[in-house]
Design an enzyme around this catalytic site. Sequence first.
Site, short mmCIF file in Angstrom:
data_model
loop_
_atom_site.label_atom_id
_atom_site.label_comp_id
_atom_site.label_asym_id
_atom_site.label_seq_id
_atom_site.Cartn_x
_atom_site.Cartn_y
_atom_site.Cartn_z
N ASP A 6 138.38 29.53 14.04
CA ASP A 6 137.00 29.50 14.51
C ASP A 6 136.13 29.91 13.32
O ASP A 6 135.99 31.09 13.01
CB ASP A 6 136.82 30.46 15.68
CG ASP A 6 135.37 30.57 16.15
OD1 ASP A 6 134.53 29.78 15.70
OD2 ASP A 6 135.08 31.46 16.97
N LYS A 13 137.49 33.46 12.25
CA LYS A 13 138.50 34.09 13.10
C LYS A 13 139.72 33.17 13.18
O LYS A 13 139.57 31.95 13.23
CB LYS A 13 137.95 34.32 14.51
CG LYS A 13 136.93 35.46 14.61
CD LYS A 13 135.54 35.10 14.13
CE LYS A 13 134.84 34.11 15.02
NZ LYS A 13 133.46 33.79 14.54
N TYR A 95 125.69 17.85 28.58
CA TYR A 95 124.64 17.79 27.58
C TYR A 95 124.05 16.38 27.58
O TYR A 95 124.76 15.40 27.79
CB TYR A 95 125.22 18.11 26.20
CG TYR A 95 124.54 19.22 25.45
CD1 TYR A 95 124.09 20.37 26.10
CD2 TYR A 95 124.35 19.15 24.07
CE1 TYR A 95 123.48 21.40 25.41
CE2 TYR A 95 123.75 20.17 23.36
CZ TYR A 95 123.31 21.29 24.04
OH TYR A 95 122.70 22.31 23.36
N ASP A 104 131.91 25.09 18.59
CA ASP A 104 132.35 26.43 19.00
C ASP A 104 132.01 26.70 20.46
O ASP A 104 132.82 27.29 21.20
CB ASP A 104 131.74 27.50 18.09
CG ASP A 104 130.22 27.42 17.99
OD1 ASP A 104 129.62 26.37 18.35
OD2 ASP A 104 129.60 28.40 17.53
N ARG A 105 130.85 26.23 20.92
CA ARG A 105 130.50 26.39 22.33
C ARG A 105 131.43 25.56 23.20
O ARG A 105 131.86 26.02 24.26
CB ARG A 105 129.05 25.97 22.56
CG ARG A 105 128.01 26.90 21.96
CD ARG A 105 126.61 26.31 22.06
NE ARG A 105 126.11 26.32 23.43
CZ ARG A 105 125.00 25.67 23.80
NH1 ARG A 105 124.32 24.94 22.93
NH2 ARG A 105 124.59 25.74 25.07
#
Length: 247
Positions: A6, A13, A95, A104-105
């Site tokens: 990430d 991470k 969306y 990431d979301r």
Amino acid sequence: MILCLDCGNTRIKWGLREGSDWCARGAFATTATLTTATVAELAAHLPADRMAAVTRVLGVNVAGPAVAAAIERGLGRSVQWLQASPHCCGVTNHYEQPAQLGADRWAALIGAWHLQQDACLVLSAGTATTIDVLDAGGGFQGGLILPGLDLMRSALARNTAQLPPQPGHYRMLPRNTQDAISSGALHATLGAIGRMYAHLAQMTAGPVPACLLSGGAAEALAPHLELPLRRVDNLALEGLAHLALAS
């Protein structure tokens, strides 16, 4: 063994996953020198004794293409970089333009759905704070992006002449400027979370929805969230691990 990455604006991470268990996890800074680091310098951030067993690498990256290239150079292999899509692993992306949702979301939503399997508020508190609504059918209904707590504080210090950059403490009624700035950032974030949770609860017919919270600022937020709370070390890594197992 799977390596999940990430790559954020502040930290990268990582987690080593075998089956349903994390074997090791860690993080290192996303610094300006990362893109010019040697292979050895990058490799030093990962457990060398286990890297030979890695058969697949998945990641999300919001730190830019130079960071992605540096990671692949350091690993000596390509990375399967996740991009948002209309549907993945039981989660539907509502969306307006699904591909524009941050990777990431998207990974965090997949991780939250895999862990919760029900309506929940997905909170990622890092450089930015994201507050996303996942309904009981696995539909991502939308969400908010706010400056993170540190960004809020630094924006005031950077753009005003007489507000101090030093961090303060949380107070319900602050009586000095440092505390007023820190408490203001926290109150603003908590208020946004509370409003989004109230909307989710109103639209949910089943059990009271949970809040799943991850990110570097989770420790600052958690004591003040009077909501059903579940702490997760890194929701994006959880999403990547689930994607790897499902594909």
